[in-house]
Design a protein around this motif. Structure first.
Motif: not given
Length: 306
Positions: A82-86, A99-104
């Motif tokens: 569910g998190q954003l990867w590159l 990581q900085p927007v994981r809660d969002t």
């Protein structure tokens, strides 16, 4: 489409949920894995072929194809967690960049579109909540290498998004809205800059926290600090930025000295608040800390010592 074997590549045994191409490589995404292949592929006569898919060393798959977007840094996507990867262009494995927007992403897990906004140099993801009743726009600034989260003044679910004339356009409730070229707000819009958790390399204490930005209109500039990974925050001094002291475009630097200085880690939240004029208020450019190294761990409370 031709069914001839020259126009196909060997299949993999898992369901493909998304595909992409970058730098002469093709990628096949499943829910748990990422495969890559190369080659020029067949010509009109079916001559030539792609290589067999090979497994990338990674710990994630793809959540949804709507999150795939190519950028100068590489291929962004929402991983199976569910998190954003590159996926970088240099051939290295995907890395968790969000990581900085994981809660969002936990609160708004459904990515409906991913867009490269060229004029702003942003990679923007439109993220709905599980019920599809509200959304956030999560963006990565390619120049500043930082994350930005935009929320709306009212409930705004987003169906899709695209780049139109280099600016972001969103589809919500059957209406297309485009990003303005100029900002003429009717009221002051409160906004903030929140850091990730900062853990120094050695023991020490915080001497000062400083932020640098640009004055755009009257506002109150406040800093908050958290010592428990953002669960609770302590308010520090509020600086009043007024036109009697600044002109629009002036560089502003302000600092704070936290009362609790010795710690294992902390998170900062800089806020531009009302009362403010009908303007952009304050543009955050950078922040920094003055940190003094010391020997030994931070002192624990009495109930935490034996």
């Amino acid at each position: 489409w031709s069914g001839a074997t020259g126009f196909t590549i060997p299949a993999i045994s898992e369901r493909i949920v998304g595909c992409a191409a970058m730098d002469q490589r093709g990628f096949l995404f499943t829910a748990d894995r990422i495969y890559q292949f190369s080659g020029d592929g067949p010509n009109d006569a079916g001559e030539g072929r792609y290589s067999e898919p090979s497994l990338l060393p990674t710990s994630t798959g793809l959540m949804t194809w709507q999150s795939l977007v190519e950028t100068p840094l590489g291929l962004f996507f929402q991983g199976s967690n569910g998190q954003l990867w590159l996926l970088p262009r240099d051939g290295s494995p995907p890395s968790w960049i969000g990581q900085p927007v994981r809660d969002t992403l936990v609160s708004f897990p459904t990515v409906t579109a991913a867009v490269l906004v060229t004029k702003e140099q942003l990679v923007s993801f439109t993220c709905n909540n599980s019920g599809g009743t509200d959304s956030r726009i999560v963006s990565y600034d390619l120049r500043a290498k930082t994350w930005i989260v935009d929320e709306f003044a009212s409930v705004t679910p987003i169906t899709s998004a695209c780049s139109y004339q280099g600016r972001l356009a969103i589809l919500s409730a059957g209406v297309v809205r485009t990003e303005k070229t100029t900002l003429t707000p009717a009221t002051f819009i409160e906004h903030s800059l929140t850091t990730g958790t900062v853990k120094p390399f050695d023991w020490g204490k915080i001497c000062a926290v400083e932020v640098t930005g640009e004055y755009r209109g009257d506002c109150n500039l406040r800093c908050r600090i958290s010592y428990d990974d953002g669960k609770t925050f302590t308010d520090l001094k509020t600086h009043l930025l007024r036109s009697t002291e600044f002109a629009v475009g002036d560089t502003v630097e302000r600092s704070w000295a936290p009362l609790i200085r010795k710690c294992d880690g902390f998170k900062l939240d800089f806020q531009a608040l009302t009362p403010g004029s009908e303007s952009e208020g304050f543009v955050f450019n950078s922040w920094r800390i003055e940190y003094q190294s010391e020997r030994g761990a931070s002192r624990r409370a009495a109930g935490q010592r034996g």
